[in-house]
Write an enzyme that holds these catalytic residues in place. Sequence first.
Site, PDB file in Angstrom:
ATOM      1  N   GLY A  14       4.913 -61.598 -67.336  1.00  0.00           N
ATOM      2  CA  GLY A  14       3.525 -61.853 -67.737  1.00  0.00           C
ATOM      3  C   GLY A  14       2.876 -60.566 -68.215  1.00  0.00           C
ATOM      4  N   THR A 133       2.264 -55.219 -62.768  1.00  0.00           N
ATOM      5  CA  THR A 133       1.852 -56.569 -62.377  1.00  0.00           C
ATOM      6  C   THR A 133       0.439 -56.500 -61.838  1.00  0.00           C
ATOM      7  OG1 THR A 133       2.028 -58.341 -60.747  1.00  0.00           O
ATOM      8  CG2 THR A 133       3.161 -56.337 -60.179  1.00  0.00           C
ATOM      9  N   ASP A 135      -0.563 -58.347 -59.708  1.00  0.00           N
ATOM     10  CA  ASP A 135      -0.484 -58.733 -58.289  1.00  0.00           C
ATOM     11  C   ASP A 135      -0.317 -57.538 -57.341  1.00  0.00           C
ATOM     12  OD1 ASP A 135      -0.573 -61.251 -59.328  1.00  0.00           O
ATOM     13  OD2 ASP A 135       1.461 -61.817 -58.777  1.00  0.00           O
ATOM     14  N   GLY A 178      -2.129 -64.218 -57.496  1.00  0.00           N
ATOM     15  CA  GLY A 178      -1.514 -63.617 -56.315  1.00  0.00           C
ATOM     16  C   GLY A 178      -0.661 -64.668 -55.636  1.00  0.00           C
ATOM     17  N   ARG A 179       0.601 -64.734 -56.061  1.00  0.00           N
ATOM     18  CA  ARG A 179       1.467 -65.814 -55.573  1.00  0.00           C
ATOM     19  C   ARG A 179       1.899 -65.607 -54.128  1.00  0.00           C
ATOM     20  NH1 ARG A 179       5.417 -67.033 -60.620  1.00  0.00           N
ATOM     21  NH2 ARG A 179       4.898 -64.929 -61.233  1.00  0.00           N
ATOM     22  N   THR A 280      -7.995 -65.102 -66.967  1.00  0.00           N
ATOM     23  CA  THR A 280      -9.041 -64.108 -67.297  1.00  0.00           C
ATOM     24  C   THR A 280      -8.737 -62.804 -66.554  1.00  0.00           C
ATOM     25  OG1 THR A 280     -10.481 -64.803 -65.472  1.00  0.00           O
ATOM     26  CG2 THR A 280     -10.861 -65.845 -67.607  1.00  0.00           C
TER      27      THR A 280
HETATM   28  O1  F6P Z   1       2.937 -62.374 -61.469  1.00  0.00           O
HETATM   29  C1  F6P Z   1       1.782 -62.247 -62.197  1.00  0.00           C
HETATM   30  C2  F6P Z   1       1.065 -63.555 -62.334  1.00  0.00           C
HETATM   31  O2  F6P Z   1      -0.122 -63.262 -63.000  1.00  0.00           O
HETATM   32  C3  F6P Z   1       0.822 -64.310 -61.023  1.00  0.00           C
HETATM   33  O3  F6P Z   1      -0.223 -63.823 -60.258  1.00  0.00           O
HETATM   34  C4  F6P Z   1       0.595 -65.706 -61.523  1.00  0.00           C
HETATM   35  O4  F6P Z   1       0.878 -66.633 -60.528  1.00  0.00           O
HETATM   36  C5  F6P Z   1       1.572 -65.805 -62.640  1.00  0.00           C
HETATM   37  O5  F6P Z   1       1.777 -64.496 -63.123  1.00  0.00           O
HETATM   38  C6  F6P Z   1       1.127 -66.697 -63.764  1.00  0.00           C
HETATM   39  O6  F6P Z   1       2.145 -66.814 -64.693  1.00  0.00           O
HETATM   40  P1  F6P Z   1       2.004 -67.569 -66.093  1.00  0.00           P
HETATM   41  O7  F6P Z   1       1.523 -66.564 -67.090  1.00  0.00           O
HETATM   42  O8  F6P Z   1       3.380 -68.037 -66.386  1.00  0.00           O
HETATM   43  O9  F6P Z   1       1.018 -68.664 -65.933  1.00  0.00           O
END
Ligand code: F6P
Length: 356
Positions: A14, A133, A135, A178-179, A280
Site C-alpha cells: 500500500g 507503513t 501502521d 491498523g490491522r 484518507t
Molecule cells: O498496511 C497498511 C494498510 O493501510 C492497513 O492499515 C490497511 O488495513 C490496509 O493497508 C488497507 O489496504 P488496501 O489499500 O488494500 O485497502
Amino acid sequence: MSAPKHVGILTGGGDCPGLNAVIRAVTLALHNECGARVTGIERGFFGLVERKARPLGPQDVAGILAEGGTILGTHNTCNPFKYPDGSDRSAAAISFAKDLGLDALVAIGGDGTMTIAHRFEELGLPVVGVPKTIDNDLALTDRTFGFDSAVAVVAEALDRLATTARSHGRVMIAETMGRYAGWIALEGGIAGGANVILIPEVPFSIEAVARLCQDRESRGLATLICIAEGAHAVGQGMTIRDTLVHSPDPLRLGGVGHWLQHELQPRLQAEVRTTLLGHTQRGGHPTAFDRVLATRFGYHAAQLIKAGQYGRMVALQGDHCGSAALDEVAGRTRNVPLDHEMLLVARGIGVSLGDR
Ligand code: F6P
C-alpha cells in the site's frame, strides 16, 4: 568494495506519504556521492516481472519531496513467488534485473515487501529494504515513515468530530486503519483528545465502553471513540471485510466502528455516529516529520549500498538511523506492548481502553 554503478528502486504494498521523499533521497545520494545510475521499477515487484522500468535522475525527482503517493506506482497484491495464476515468476524478475545491469535493488515497503525482498536476496539479487507503513508495525524499527502523517489525519478528524459531537451531545466513533497493531488509533486518539481508544492488542468489553458513554451522557458530555479497524470485543474475531487471496497480507478489515455503533445505540440516550477514516489516512502530503525521516532513510539506504551491506533494512533505533537483517524483519509484527508508556499515559488522563 567497488562502488555501485546502477541501482534499481521500487515501492511495494500500500502507498503512504513519504515514498517520494525516499525515492528522491536515494536517487540524489547515489548520484551525488558515487555517480550511480538509478532505475525506477514501476508498480513494485509487478514491474520487475513485467519489465516495466524507467531511468531516474536528479531532474526526475525534483519537486516530489512533498508529494503524496509514489511516482513509481505500486501494487499491493503482486508476489513474484506466487503470481495470480499460481506460477513462480521470480526467475523472470531476476532476469530483468540482470538485463538492466542492476548492482542492487532498493525495496521500499512493509512486511510483505520485506519478506519478498529477503527471498530475492537469498536468490542472489542484492537488496536493501526501507521500512514503510502508516501502521508503524514493522519489526526492529522504532518508526516507519507515513505513520506521523496518518496520525495527523486522525487527530484532525477527531478535532472536527469533537465540535459536532458537542453540538449534538452525540457519541462519535472514528475508525482508523491498523490491522494488527493499534499505533495509529493510540497516538491519533491521544492527539485528538479521544475519551475511548480501542486497539487490537487490548480486547474491549461493550459493557465497559457503554458505561463510560452513559457516565459522560449523565454529565451532559459528548464522547469521542477512536477505534482501530483490527480492534475486537473480548471473545470476538476481527471484522473482516474482504480477503484478497493473492496478496502477501490477504485480510482487508473495516466495519468494526459500525458494529460498535450498533451495539452501543440501544444502551444509550445519545445518538451514535460512525466515521470511517479509511484511505484518507494514507493519502496527501507527508508531514514535515515524515519528510525528514523518509529523507534520512533514503540517504542511509544509499550508504548501505555503497558499503555493500545487502540483505538489510534501514531502521530507526532511538534517534539513530541503523539497520536490521531482512530475515529478522520478515514475517513479524511490532504490536503495542501491553506495558507501553503511551497506554499508561492514556489511562492516567482518564482515557478508557475499553477493558475495565
Ligand atoms: O498496511 C497498511 C494498510 O493501510 C492497513 O492499515 C490497511 O488495513 C490496509 O493497508 C488497507 O489496504 P488496501 O489499500 O488494500 O485497502
